[in-house]
Motif scaffolding. Structure first.
Motif, mmCIF file in Angstrom:
data_model
loop_
_atom_site.group_PDB
_atom_site.id
_atom_site.type_symbol
_atom_site.label_atom_id
_atom_site.label_comp_id
_atom_site.label_asym_id
_atom_site.label_seq_id
_atom_site.Cartn_x
_atom_site.Cartn_y
_atom_site.Cartn_z
ATOM 1 N N THR A 7 0.820 -1.209 0.000
ATOM 2 C CA THR A 7 0.000 0.000 0.000
ATOM 3 C C THR A 7 0.857 1.264 0.000
ATOM 4 O O THR A 7 2.082 1.219 0.118
ATOM 5 C CB THR A 7 -0.907 0.017 1.231
ATOM 6 O OG1 THR A 7 -0.069 0.129 2.400
ATOM 7 C CG2 THR A 7 -1.752 -1.245 1.322
ATOM 8 N N VAL A 8 0.162 2.397 -0.083
ATOM 9 C CA VAL A 8 0.830 3.697 0.012
ATOM 10 C C VAL A 8 1.552 3.818 1.348
ATOM 11 O O VAL A 8 2.679 4.333 1.427
ATOM 12 C CB VAL A 8 -0.192 4.837 -0.167
ATOM 13 C CG1 VAL A 8 0.467 6.193 0.093
ATOM 14 C CG2 VAL A 8 -0.811 4.800 -1.558
ATOM 15 N N ALA A 9 0.934 3.342 2.426
ATOM 16 C CA ALA A 9 1.594 3.357 3.739
ATOM 17 C C ALA A 9 2.865 2.513 3.716
ATOM 18 O O ALA A 9 3.905 2.920 4.256
ATOM 19 C CB ALA A 9 0.635 2.838 4.809
ATOM 20 N N LEU A 13 6.761 3.730 4.487
ATOM 21 C CA LEU A 13 7.535 3.026 5.511
ATOM 22 C C LEU A 13 8.790 2.385 4.922
ATOM 23 O O LEU A 13 9.852 2.376 5.555
ATOM 24 C CB LEU A 13 6.660 1.976 6.189
ATOM 25 C CG LEU A 13 5.578 2.541 7.115
ATOM 26 C CD1 LEU A 13 4.571 1.464 7.482
ATOM 27 C CD2 LEU A 13 6.207 3.145 8.376
ATOM 28 N N THR A 14 8.685 1.861 3.710
ATOM 29 C CA THR A 14 9.864 1.282 3.063
ATOM 30 C C THR A 14 10.918 2.345 2.812
ATOM 31 O O THR A 14 12.118 2.132 3.061
ATOM 32 C CB THR A 14 9.476 0.613 1.733
ATOM 33 O OG1 THR A 14 8.495 -0.400 1.984
ATOM 34 C CG2 THR A 14 10.681 -0.028 1.062
ATOM 35 N N GLY A 148 0.250 8.565 -8.482
ATOM 36 C CA GLY A 148 1.310 9.555 -8.300
ATOM 37 C C GLY A 148 1.838 9.657 -6.884
ATOM 38 O O GLY A 148 2.698 10.496 -6.593
ATOM 39 N N ALA A 149 1.331 8.795 -5.987
ATOM 40 C CA ALA A 149 1.730 8.895 -4.585
ATOM 41 C C ALA A 149 3.220 8.643 -4.402
ATOM 42 O O ALA A 149 3.884 9.326 -3.607
ATOM 43 C CB ALA A 149 0.922 7.914 -3.738
ATOM 44 N N ALA A 150 3.772 7.670 -5.111
ATOM 45 C CA ALA A 150 5.181 7.319 -4.929
ATOM 46 C C ALA A 150 6.084 8.503 -5.223
ATOM 47 O O ALA A 150 6.995 8.828 -4.436
ATOM 48 C CB ALA A 150 5.538 6.136 -5.839
ATOM 49 N N GLY A 177 -4.337 3.088 2.605
ATOM 50 C CA GLY A 177 -4.532 1.659 2.421
ATOM 51 C C GLY A 177 -4.670 1.231 0.975
ATOM 52 O O GLY A 177 -4.901 0.043 0.702
ATOM 53 N N GLU A 178 -4.532 2.157 0.041
ATOM 54 C CA GLU A 178 -4.686 1.809 -1.365
ATOM 55 C C GLU A 178 -3.409 1.176 -1.922
ATOM 56 O O GLU A 178 -2.308 1.462 -1.448
ATOM 57 C CB GLU A 178 -5.060 3.051 -2.182
ATOM 58 C CG GLU A 178 -6.478 3.532 -1.919
ATOM 59 C CD GLU A 178 -6.857 4.743 -2.750
ATOM 60 O OE1 GLU A 178 -5.967 5.292 -3.455
ATOM 61 O OE2 GLU A 178 -8.035 5.151 -2.701
ATOM 62 N N PRO A 179 -3.546 0.327 -2.955
ATOM 63 C CA PRO A 179 -2.364 -0.345 -3.529
ATOM 64 C C PRO A 179 -1.382 0.654 -4.138
ATOM 65 O O PRO A 179 -1.767 1.702 -4.650
ATOM 66 C CB PRO A 179 -2.962 -1.249 -4.613
ATOM 67 C CG PRO A 179 -4.389 -1.429 -4.225
ATOM 68 C CD PRO A 179 -4.808 -0.152 -3.564
ATOM 69 N N CYS A 180 -0.096 0.281 -4.053
ATOM 70 C CA CYS A 180 0.977 1.132 -4.576
ATOM 71 C C CYS A 180 2.152 0.233 -4.921
ATOM 72 O O CYS A 180 2.472 -0.689 -4.149
ATOM 73 C CB CYS A 180 1.379 2.165 -3.520
ATOM 74 S SG CYS A 180 2.712 3.278 -3.989
ATOM 75 N N PRO A 181 2.828 0.444 -6.026
ATOM 76 C CA PRO A 181 4.008 -0.377 -6.312
ATOM 77 C C PRO A 181 5.131 -0.070 -5.332
ATOM 78 O O PRO A 181 5.279 1.072 -4.889
ATOM 79 C CB PRO A 181 4.382 0.038 -7.743
ATOM 80 C CG PRO A 181 3.793 1.389 -7.914
ATOM 81 C CD PRO A 181 2.538 1.402 -7.104
ATOM 82 N N PRO A 182 5.934 -1.057 -4.972
ATOM 83 C CA PRO A 182 7.039 -0.824 -4.034
ATOM 84 C C PRO A 182 8.126 0.037 -4.673
ATOM 85 O O PRO A 182 8.259 0.090 -5.899
ATOM 86 C CB PRO A 182 7.560 -2.223 -3.725
ATOM 87 C CG PRO A 182 7.130 -3.051 -4.894
ATOM 88 C CD PRO A 182 5.842 -2.467 -5.379
ATOM 89 N N PRO A 183 8.913 0.726 -3.850
ATOM 90 C CA PRO A 183 9.974 1.572 -4.396
ATOM 91 C C PRO A 183 11.180 0.740 -4.809
ATOM 92 O O PRO A 183 11.332 -0.407 -4.382
ATOM 93 C CB PRO A 183 10.334 2.473 -3.213
ATOM 94 C CG PRO A 183 10.048 1.630 -2.011
ATOM 95 C CD PRO A 183 8.845 0.801 -2.379
#
Length: 572
Positions: A7-9, A13-14, A148-150, A177-183
């Motif tokens: 997720t975006v969270a 955190l990562t 665009g969150a990342a 809580g929405e899906p997001c690709p990892p960095p």
């Protein structure tokens, strides 16, 4: 069953974990629940539950000062507004903190439009949190979608790292809580700006003329050098120039305070006499990363034209200012000039010998207690504590934390402290910062927090002691217990400190009486009450080997003890 969707969270955190932020201080809330739930289960980043918002934000500030970046998670409105004071201090004093929050989501906003509903914790202006935090951050974002969150999160973190100041991010409630690709695995880096070559050459040439014409040059170092990782450059500049150096109170321990070039910390009239004499005699100040506050009005009024000033915001030589020149480039160019010049640099001058024990505390202690050697005064406390720490080789293992108090000014007279071991709210000047900062300072540095608080300051955030207990930190909180806001009374009417009942403290500076031993027991800390020098030494001996639990030490000092450092400041 735990959600396995990234997720975006998780993205934030990562990124924090990659930047060695392994603790996030938090206050729970329903809007921010998706972030706090992700934090609770995130491998490698620990949630540090705090008792209130100032506790959490002071801790994140101290963590940022010692680790290089801190983070605090807050509830919308009611939490963010309370924490604003602490983040204001982080902004002023150059501490990079990521403020994490959430706001009513898309559904709530639609309901508000349809039915004019005022959601809890809201002023009615759903952009209010970001608008307020725009005043004390270098970047802010409200994410209404994961799209665009990342990139936006990365830009915020880069801004914090670049400017060494706070940033603010809030998401619509559901977005954390929405899906997001990892960095990617690549760790974010600060932007290192470069100077305009001609402007840099002009600035350095003008500075070099002023430096080489001076008879008594002095380096005046500040906290920005430490925050931006320029301490090695500062040390090289001292080595190639041979100049003596001092620091501001905020910049104290920008370098290890060893060697024969450190004259002591310059805290205006709170300084020891040899420091005052050398500052007064100097005719050129290579002022690097220094935040000039109203503690230094004498210096500005008397030495402005003698300053070669380089900060992250300006380069000034005397009355000439230069744009598009960075402090890093300026320092490197000066080092090159000194190396190319050779003789007479480095100058062979040495700092005066550091005052031998029991100085400088003995001569600065309130003389009315001279015939009562067991009475603890501000100066006697530091005299005995510093001797104990030195004798037991403990200075390398502790980090001091101070709010604004008489104790902070007295403590600036200390010598021999390791780099980045003195944290103080010396510019923003928050009463109470030190107790909340203890957990962040200890977790961020890996060293034991050694905190000295005024009793008024401790009363403001005493609940922070519970955070230390909860996290099994063996921090030490010394409360200088005289029953008054001494530092406030100094600046209101110093005659109150004169002996005799006719000299009274103003009513607003008189504090309630607290049972500190009972308070320590209630919170689960070890409690001590010391009223004499012998009792103080005995308590220090017990505290030395304490582990897994904090200590609260009430240090009883006379109500009218007035350290000479504060008398001189108050008489300015």
């Amino acid at each position: 069953m735990q959600n396995t969707t990234f997720t975006v969270a998780d993205y934030l955190l990562t990124r924090l974990k990659q930047l060695d932020v392994t603790e996030v201080f938090q206050i729970p809330g329903d809007y921010v629940k998706h972030f706090t739930q992700a934090l609770e289960h995130f491998d490698g980043v620990t949630a540090i539950g705090c008792i209130n918002e100032l506790d959490a934000a002071y801790a994140a500030d101290a963590y940022g000062r010692t680790r290089g970046l801190g983070a605090v998670s807050l509830q919308y409105g009611v939490s963010t507004f309370i924490a604003l004071n602490a983040i204001g201090g982080a902004y002023v004093e150059r501490s990079p903190v990521v403020v994490i929050s959430a706001t009513p989501g898309a559904d709530a906003r639609q309901i508000t439009k349809m039915y004019d509903v005022l959601y809890h914790h809201s002023t009615g202006n759903l952009a209010a949190d970001q608008e307020v935090y725009d005043q004390v951050t270098v970047a802010s974002e409200t994410l209404s979608t994961s799209a665009g969150a990342a990139e936006k999160i990365d830009n915020l973190l880069i801004a914090a790292l670049t400017h060494k100041r706070p940033v603010f991010i809030e998401c619509y409630k559901e977005v954390w809580g929405e899906p997001c690709p990892p960095p990617p695995d690549i760790v974010l880096q600060p932007i290192i700006p470069k100077s305009d070559p001609l402007a840099l050459e002009n600035a350095v040439t003008t500075a070099w003329t002023q430096i080489t014409q001076s008879k008594n040059p002095l380096i005046f170092a500040g906290v920005e050098v430490l925050r931006h990782g320029l301490s090695p450059l500062l040390q090289e500049l001292i080595d190639v120039s041979g100049f003596l150096y001092t620091t501001t109170s905020l910049g104290k321990t920008v370098l290890d305070e060893g060697g024969d070039k450190f004259i002591g910390t310059y805290s205006d009239q709170a300084s020891i006499q040899s420091v005052l004499d050398l500052v007064s005699a100097a005719d050129c100040f290579l002022t690097l990363g220094t935040i000039i506050t109203d503690d230094y009005l004498w210096f500005v009024e008397n030495k402005y034209a003698d300053m070669v000033l380089a900060t992250t915001e300006t380069i000034r030589v005397g009355y000439f200012t230069y744009e598009n020149v960075t402090m890093r480039d300026f320092m490197e160019a000066l080092i090159a000039r000194f190396k190319a010049q050779g003789s007479p640099y480095p100058l062979p001058v040495k700092a005066p010998p550091q005052p031998p024990y029991p100085e400088p505390w003995l001569s600065n202690s309130d003389p009315r207690w001279n015939d009562q050697p067991q009475v603890i005064t501000y100066n006697r406390f530091f005299q005995q504590s510093m001797k104990f720490l030195n004798d037991n080789n403990m200075l390398k293992d502790i980090v001091w934390t101070f709010g604004i108090s008489s104790a902070m000014y007295v403590a600036t007279n200390a010598y021999g402290l390791p780099q980045n071991s003195f944290l103080a709210s010396a510019a923003w000047q928050i009463i109470g910062y030190e107790t909340g900062a203890a957990s962040g300072a200890q977790l961020g540095s890996g060293k034991r927090a050694w905190t000295v608080a005024g009793d008024g300051g401790f009363m403001m955030v005493c609940q922070s002691l519970s955070t230390l207990v909860r996290n099994k930190l063996n921090s030490v909180i010394f409360v200088m217990s005289n029953g008054v806001y001494a530092i406030e009374q100094v600046y209101v009417n110093m005659e109150a400190f004169e002996p005799g009942p006719e000299h009274k403290f103003d009513t607003f500076d008189i504090l309630p009486k607290w049972d500190y031993l009972a308070l320590a027991k209630a919170f689960g800390a070890n409690g001590y009450r010391v009223t004499t020098i012998d009792e103080l030494l005995a308590a220090l001996g017990e505290i030395k080997n304490l582990s897994g639990v904090p200590a609260l030490v009430e240090v009883v000092i006379p109500e009218k003890d007035l350290p000479q450092q504060m008398r001189r400041l108050g008489n300015e």
